[in-house]
Enzyme design. Sequence first.
Site, PDB file in Angstrom:
ATOM      1  CE1 TYR A  13      23.827 -31.783 -13.055  1.00 41.93           C
ATOM      2  CE2 TYR A  13      22.128 -33.226 -12.339  1.00 41.93           C
ATOM      3  CZ  TYR A  13      22.679 -32.636 -13.396  1.00 41.93           C
ATOM      4  OH  TYR A  13      22.330 -32.914 -14.807  1.00 41.93           O
ATOM      5  CB  ILE A  14      18.939 -30.449  -8.451  1.00 42.57           C
ATOM      6  CG1 ILE A  14      19.327 -31.776  -9.307  1.00 42.57           C
ATOM      7  CG2 ILE A  14      17.632 -30.047  -8.944  1.00 42.57           C
ATOM      8  CD1 ILE A  14      18.543 -32.899  -8.619  1.00 42.57           C
ATOM      9  CG  ASP A  49      25.115 -27.920  11.929  1.00 45.57           C
ATOM     10  OD1 ASP A  49      24.847 -28.753  11.175  1.00 45.57           O
ATOM     11  OD2 ASP A  49      26.188 -28.223  12.928  1.00 45.57           O
ATOM     12  CB  ALA A  71      20.678 -30.715   1.945  1.00 43.97           C
ATOM     13  CD1 TRP A  72      20.760 -38.459  -0.260  1.00 38.30           C
ATOM     14  CD2 TRP A  72      19.128 -37.703   0.862  1.00 38.30           C
ATOM     15  NE1 TRP A  72      20.455 -39.386   0.151  1.00 38.30           N
ATOM     16  CE2 TRP A  72      19.421 -39.110   0.984  1.00 38.30           C
ATOM     17  CE3 TRP A  72      18.178 -37.032   1.990  1.00 38.30           C
ATOM     18  CZ2 TRP A  72      18.520 -39.967   2.028  1.00 38.30           C
ATOM     19  CZ3 TRP A  72      17.390 -37.745   2.664  1.00 38.30           C
ATOM     20  CH2 TRP A  72      17.585 -39.298   2.820  1.00 38.30           C
ATOM     21  CB  THR A 110      14.510 -40.628  -5.578  1.00 40.19           C
ATOM     22  OG1 THR A 110      15.141 -41.513  -6.749  1.00 40.19           O
ATOM     23  CG2 THR A 110      14.406 -41.410  -4.372  1.00 40.19           C
ATOM     24  CE1 TYR A 133      18.992 -40.433  -2.816  1.00 42.55           C
ATOM     25  CE2 TYR A 133      18.372 -41.646  -4.938  1.00 42.55           C
ATOM     26  CZ  TYR A 133      18.438 -40.342  -4.070  1.00 42.55           C
ATOM     27  OH  TYR A 133      18.151 -39.252  -4.682  1.00 42.55           O
ATOM     28  CE  LYS A 137      16.361 -38.180  -1.184  1.00 40.91           C
ATOM     29  NZ  LYS A 137      16.414 -36.581  -1.076  1.00 40.91           N
TER      30      LYS A 137
END
Length: 296
Positions: A13-14, A49, A71-72, A110, A133, A137
């Site tokens: 999305y970002i 990978d 990536a997450w 975040t 989450y 992070k």
Amino acid sequence: MNGTVLVTGAGGYIGRHVVLALLERGVHVKALDLRLDGVDSRAERVAADLFSADPEIYDRLGRPDVVLHMAWRDGFKHNSPAHLDDLPAHFHLIEYLLAGGLKHLAVMGTMHEVGYWEGPIDETSPCRPASLYGISKNALRETAALLAGQHDALLQWIRAYYIVGDDKFGNSIFSKLLAAAEEGRRTFPFTSGKNKYDFISVSDLARQIAAIVCQDEVAGIVNACSGEPLSLADRVEAYIREHGLDLELEYGAFPDRPYDSPGVWGDATRITEILEALDGPGARLDVGAAPGGQGA
């Protein structure tokens, strides 16, 4: 900057917007993701990978000047066990990139690392995360800082807030509003809407992220934000009006999350410094972005 930036999660999305923002700054971009649909064709596609715990991963990626790790998995499911399950893979990726010789690493963070907080968040705000989450992070941030110090590498930890725009590709309340309207629903269950957040459009967020990684004077935690608090209710009501949605909010149908404060936003001092250094005095932050948002 002269050099190559490799973006992980480039198809997300970002990520798609960040690739475009980097290309617009004249950067050679390598894009890596499981899917790269919608990623600007000017970016070089890379197949690898990331999470194979390969000590030679930096060489396999072509030894880019900068790695921007975005990536997450399950980023908008704050208590998914995937956050903790995947944490060792993120750790080993960063470990092997730095051991392989990478000297400039940027990682997407975040606001949820901080947990409950009232007022502006800056790089010194204490972190007491209240979701899996945020916990994951925050653990990765502390680990990445430790590893970067051991390898004399520059680390930029980019802390995002509430992201708006491109909602059909997102997973926010605003994406759900669009879906509800398309399904013909007339009401939408909602919280009190009183909480105030820092909203930024995904395109301006991408512009800020690109600016951060295209310089090396400002490192450590950098807020990618508007620096202005706005209430969720005001944003949602405006979104409904601007998109002509025939929906009425059911206030109080859902409780407010216990780790959401009455008002929290990013301190924009450092990102303003970066934008003005790159783009000149008066470089604009995205204040009052198009309504909507998903907590990054």
